[in-house]
Write a protein that holds these residues in place. Structure first.
Motif, PDB file in Angstrom:
ATOM      1  N   VAL A   1       0.822  -1.257   0.207  1.00 60.26           N
ATOM      2  CA  VAL A   1      -0.063  -0.064   0.251  1.00 60.26           C
ATOM      3  C   VAL A   1       1.035   1.145  -0.122  1.00 60.26           C
ATOM      4  CG1 VAL A   1      -1.850   1.230   1.425  1.00 60.26           C
ATOM      5  CG2 VAL A   1      -1.728  -1.189   1.261  1.00 60.26           C
ATOM      6  N   PRO A   2       0.720   1.962  -0.826  1.00 56.26           N
ATOM      7  CA  PRO A   2       1.429   3.262  -0.766  1.00 56.26           C
ATOM      8  C   PRO A   2       0.736   4.360   0.216  1.00 56.26           C
ATOM      9  CG  PRO A   2       0.691   3.046  -3.009  1.00 56.26           C
ATOM     10  CD  PRO A   2       0.295   2.270  -2.164  1.00 56.26           C
ATOM     11  N   LEU A   3       1.813   4.734   1.172  1.00 53.18           N
ATOM     12  CA  LEU A   3       1.271   5.538   2.145  1.00 53.18           C
ATOM     13  C   LEU A   3       1.092   7.118   1.893  1.00 53.18           C
ATOM     14  CD1 LEU A   3       3.206   3.824   4.920  1.00 53.18           C
ATOM     15  CD2 LEU A   3       0.643   3.234   4.237  1.00 53.18           C
ATOM     16  N   GLY A   4       1.625   7.642   0.761  1.00 54.97           N
ATOM     17  CA  GLY A   4       1.617   9.070   0.628  1.00 54.97           C
ATOM     18  C   GLY A   4       2.987   9.420   0.462  1.00 54.97           C
ATOM     19  N   PHE A   5       3.064  10.705   0.348  1.00 56.24           N
ATOM     20  CA  PHE A   5       4.338  11.625   0.225  1.00 56.24           C
ATOM     21  C   PHE A   5       4.829  12.017   1.618  1.00 56.24           C
ATOM     22  CE2 PHE A   5       2.480  11.790  -4.108  1.00 56.24           C
ATOM     23  CZ  PHE A   5       3.420  11.458  -4.896  1.00 56.24           C
ATOM     24  N   ASP A   6       6.102  11.788   1.679  1.00 63.03           N
ATOM     25  CA  ASP A   6       6.734  12.321   3.066  1.00 63.03           C
ATOM     26  C   ASP A   6       7.273  13.797   2.779  1.00 63.03           C
ATOM     27  OD1 ASP A   6       9.079  12.115   1.615  1.00 63.03           O
ATOM     28  OD2 ASP A   6      10.016  10.601   2.678  1.00 63.03           O
ATOM     29  N   ARG A   7       7.919  14.211   3.895  1.00 64.08           N
ATOM     30  CA  ARG A   7       8.328  15.543   3.933  1.00 64.08           C
ATOM     31  C   ARG A   7       9.188  15.892   2.904  1.00 64.08           C
ATOM     32  NH1 ARG A   7       7.695  14.868   9.809  1.00 64.08           N
ATOM     33  NH2 ARG A   7       6.068  16.301  10.487  1.00 64.08           N
ATOM     34  N   LYS A   8      10.128  15.026   2.292  1.00 62.21           N
ATOM     35  CA  LYS A   8      10.882  14.951   1.175  1.00 62.21           C
ATOM     36  C   LYS A   8      10.291  14.840  -0.019  1.00 62.21           C
ATOM     37  CE  LYS A   8      15.122  13.958   4.128  1.00 62.21           C
ATOM     38  NZ  LYS A   8      16.290  12.884   3.970  1.00 62.21           N
ATOM     39  N   ARG A   9       8.927  14.601  -0.177  1.00 57.24           N
ATOM     40  CA  ARG A   9       8.303  14.483  -1.176  1.00 57.24           C
ATOM     41  C   ARG A   9       8.459  13.044  -2.142  1.00 57.24           C
ATOM     42  NH1 ARG A   9       6.858  20.128  -4.298  1.00 57.24           N
ATOM     43  NH2 ARG A   9       6.306  21.336  -2.215  1.00 57.24           N
ATOM     44  N   ARG A  10       8.931  12.138  -1.221  1.00 61.62           N
ATOM     45  CA  ARG A  10       9.152  10.638  -1.803  1.00 61.62           C
ATOM     46  C   ARG A  10       7.830   9.803  -1.515  1.00 61.62           C
ATOM     47  NH1 ARG A  10      14.315   9.730   1.719  1.00 61.62           N
ATOM     48  NH2 ARG A  10      12.855  10.160   3.135  1.00 61.62           N
ATOM     49  N   MET A  11       7.417   8.933  -2.279  1.00 66.14           N
ATOM     50  CA  MET A  11       6.235   8.153  -1.988  1.00 66.14           C
ATOM     51  C   MET A  11       6.718   7.227  -0.993  1.00 66.14           C
ATOM     52  SD  MET A  11       3.186   7.185  -2.272  1.00 66.14           S
ATOM     53  CE  MET A  11       2.447   8.210  -3.693  1.00 66.14           C
ATOM     54  N   VAL A  12       5.927   6.883   0.143  1.00 59.65           N
ATOM     55  CA  VAL A  12       6.240   5.776   0.932  1.00 59.65           C
ATOM     56  C   VAL A  12       5.443   4.601   0.753  1.00 59.65           C
ATOM     57  CG1 VAL A  12       6.577   5.160   3.306  1.00 59.65           C
ATOM     58  CG2 VAL A  12       7.244   7.481   2.723  1.00 59.65           C
ATOM     59  N   ILE A  13       5.897   3.445   0.302  1.00 58.88           N
ATOM     60  CA  ILE A  13       5.248   2.283   0.256  1.00 58.88           C
ATOM     61  C   ILE A  13       5.574   1.263   1.209  1.00 58.88           C
ATOM     62  CG2 ILE A  13       4.641   0.473  -1.515  1.00 58.88           C
ATOM     63  CD1 ILE A  13       5.894   2.327  -3.518  1.00 58.88           C
ATOM     64  N   LEU A  14       4.341   0.836   1.818  1.00 54.72           N
ATOM     65  CA  LEU A  14       4.331  -0.341   2.910  1.00 54.72           C
ATOM     66  C   LEU A  14       4.207  -1.618   2.072  1.00 54.72           C
ATOM     67  CD1 LEU A  14       4.567  -1.254   5.688  1.00 54.72           C
ATOM     68  CD2 LEU A  14       2.023  -0.698   5.993  1.00 54.72           C
ATOM     69  N   VAL A  15       5.011  -2.659   2.392  1.00 52.14           N
ATOM     70  CA  VAL A  15       4.740  -4.185   2.058  1.00 52.14           C
ATOM     71  C   VAL A  15       4.605  -4.766   3.343  1.00 52.14           C
ATOM     72  CG1 VAL A  15       5.478  -6.167   1.066  1.00 52.14           C
ATOM     73  CG2 VAL A  15       6.154  -3.640   0.283  1.00 52.14           C
ATOM     74  N   ARG A  16       3.510  -5.313   3.663  1.00 50.81           N
ATOM     75  CA  ARG A  16       3.072  -6.395   4.865  1.00 50.81           C
ATOM     76  C   ARG A  16       3.073  -7.740   4.533  1.00 50.81           C
ATOM     77  NH1 ARG A  16      -2.041  -5.431   7.425  1.00 50.81           N
ATOM     78  NH2 ARG A  16      -2.876  -5.417   5.293  1.00 50.81           N
ATOM     79  N   VAL A  17       4.093  -8.495   4.479  1.00 49.18           N
ATOM     80  CA  VAL A  17       4.433  -9.760   4.091  1.00 49.18           C
ATOM     81  C   VAL A  17       3.474 -10.744   4.839  1.00 49.18           C
ATOM     82  CG1 VAL A  17       6.004 -11.894   3.996  1.00 49.18           C
ATOM     83  CG2 VAL A  17       6.854  -9.401   3.610  1.00 49.18           C
ATOM     84  N   GLY A  18       3.046 -10.524   6.041  1.00 47.42           N
ATOM     85  CA  GLY A  18       2.131 -11.455   6.794  1.00 47.42           C
ATOM     86  C   GLY A  18       0.791 -11.194   6.031  1.00 47.42           C
ATOM     87  N   ALA A  19       0.595 -10.373   5.375  1.00 45.06           N
ATOM     88  CA  ALA A  19      -0.948 -10.134   4.854  1.00 45.06           C
ATOM     89  C   ALA A  19      -0.999 -10.916   3.893  1.00 45.06           C
ATOM     90  CB  ALA A  19      -1.084  -8.829   4.494  1.00 45.06           C
ATOM     91  N   MET A  20       0.005 -11.681   3.066  1.00 43.68           N
ATOM     92  CA  MET A  20      -0.195 -12.679   2.162  1.00 43.68           C
ATOM     93  C   MET A  20      -0.155 -14.011   2.439  1.00 43.68           C
ATOM     94  SD  MET A  20       2.332 -10.460  -0.651  1.00 43.68           S
ATOM     95  CE  MET A  20       3.447  -9.880   0.545  1.00 43.68           C
TER      96      MET A  20
END
Length: 331
Positions: free
Chosen positions: A120-139
Motif C-alpha cells: 500500500v502506498p502511504l503517501g508523500f513524506d516531507r521530502k516528497r518521496r512516495m512511501v510504500i508499505l509491504v506487509r508480508v504477513g498479509a499474504m
C-alpha cells in the motif's frame, strides 16, 4: 486526442505535455535529473522517434507522462532511456508468453491480491518521496504465489509512476516481515528471485531511495542471501534493517506511517487513498494490456537474430536498435 490513439506508435498528433509539478519539484528535476523545457521537449521527440521507427514495437504509449518516467529515470540520457523502454517491453512480452493472462492487471488473481492490502502506498513524506508499505504477513502463502506477489508490486509501482512527483523524487519502501513463515519463503525459488532482481535492476523505472526492513526473522535471510548479491550496489546499499517498529519510527516520516506503526494516519485511510489513485489510472492499465512488441522480428544490430534467440542478454537493450539510435543523441 482519444486515449486509444496514444497506443499508436505513429499518431497523427502527439499529446502535449502539461506539467503537474510545482516550482519545488521542477527545481529538483532540473538539479538532479537535468530536466528543463529544452531537454524535455527534445528528448520526448527523440524517444517518440525511436518508438515510431522500432521494427519490433507494434503498440506502445507515447503520452508524455509515460515516456518521462524513462527519461527522468535515466536523467535524460536518451539512449539509455530507449534501452530501458525497449528492455521493459521485451520483459513484459516474455512474462505474457510464460504466464499468459495471469499477469494482466484485471485478471481475477491479480485483483484478489489487490484486496489483501499487502502493498500500500502511504503517501508523500516531507521530502516528497512516495512511501510504500509491504506487509508480508498479509499474504497467505497457501493462496498466493511469488509471481502474484511480484505482479502486485508492479501494479503498485505503475500506479505511483503515473504521478510525476514520484518520478522526480522517488520512493521509500517499508517491508514489514512480521508474520513471515517458512511457507512464505518456500514460495520463492531461485528463478523467481532472479526474475525479481532482473526487474528491479533493468525494468522498474523508479528511484528507490531507501528500503527499510522491519522485524526480519532468520528465515527471511534465505531469500535475502539470494536477492541482495543480484541487486546493483547502489540499491543494495540503501537497505536498512530495524529490529522493531520503534527503530523504524526514527527513520520514517511519522505523518505517513499508519497509527498501527506509531504514525499519524489510519491504515484504512491510506488504503482508500491508494484505491482512489488506482481508480484514477484504470484507463491506462486497460490500454497497457494492448502493449505489443513482436520479438519474432529480428532486432537491428543483432545480426539477424531475434530477441528470443539472443542468449547474451535477456533484455534486448543495448544490443538492438539503441546502438544505432545513439548516433541521433548528443552526449
Amino acid at each position: 486526442m482519444h486515449y486509444e490513439d496514444e497506443m499508436d506508435k505513429r499518431p497523427q498528433a502527439y499529446a502535449p505535455y502539461r506539467s503537474t509539478l510545482d516550482d519545488r519539484d521542477l527545481a529538483r528535476a532540473a538539479e538532479e535529473l537535468h530536466e528543463n523545457e529544452d531537454t524535455r521537449d527534445a528528448s520526448l521527440a527523440q524517444l517518440r522517434e525511436f518508438i515510431a521507427k522500432h521494427p519490433q514495437i507494434v503498440r506502445c504509449r507515447t503520452d508524455p507522462v509515460f515516456l518521462l518516467r524513462f527519461l527522468r529515470y535515466r536523467k535524460f540520457n536518451v539512449a539509455e532511456a530507449c534501452a530501458t523502454l525497449e528492455g521493459g517491453l521485451a520483459f513484459l512480452m516474455r512474462m505474457r508468453t510464460l504466464y499468459g493472462e495471469e499477469v494482466n492487471t484485471f485478471h481475477p488473481n491479480v485483483q484478489r491480491m489487490l484486496d489483501l492490502d499487502a502493498i500500500v502506498p502511504l503517501g508523500f513524506d516531507r521530502k516528497r518521496r512516495m512511501v510504500i508499505l509491504v506487509r508480508v504477513g498479509a499474504m497467505d502463502p497457501k493462496d498466493t504465489t511469488a509471481l502474484l506477489q511480484m505482479r502486485l508490486g508492479a501494479l503498485v509501482i505503475n500506479t505511483c509512476l503515473e504521478y510525476e512527483r514520484t518520478q522526480v523524487h522517488g520512493t521509500v519502501w517499508v517491508v514489514d516481515c512480521s508474520g513471515m513463515t517458512m511457507a512464505h519463503v518456500g514460495a520463492w525459488g531461485l528463478s523467481e528471485v532472479k526474475m525479481m532482481a532482473d526487474s528491479i535492476n533493468e525494468v522498474v523505472t523508479m528511484f528507490v531511495k531507501e528500503v527499510h526492513m522491519v522485524q526480519v526473522p532468520r528465515i527471511t535471510w534465505m531469500i535475502l542471501d539470494l536477492l541482495l548479491p543480484l541487486l546493483s550496489p547502489k540499491i543494495r546499499d540503501r537497505f536498512k534493517f530495524h529490529r522493531s517498529q520503534d527503530e523504524l519510527r526514527s527513520s520514517i516520516d511519522a505523518t505517513v506511517l499508519p497509527t498501527s506503526y506509531g504514525g499519524e494516519q489510519s491504515f484504512k485511510q491510506a488504503v482508500e487513498n491508494f484505491r482512489d489513485m488506482f481508480d484514477a489510472q484504470t484507463r491506462w492499465f486497460k490500454l497497457e494490456q494492448q502493449f505489443l512488441m513482436d520479438l519474432s522480428i529480428p532486432a537491428p544490430g543483432t545480426g539477424g537474430r531475434t530477441a528470443r534467440t539472443n542468449q547474451r542478454n535477456e533484455f534486448p537493450g543495448e544490443e538492438s536498435m539503441v546502438g544505432s539510435f545513439r548516433k541521433l543523441t548528443v552526449d
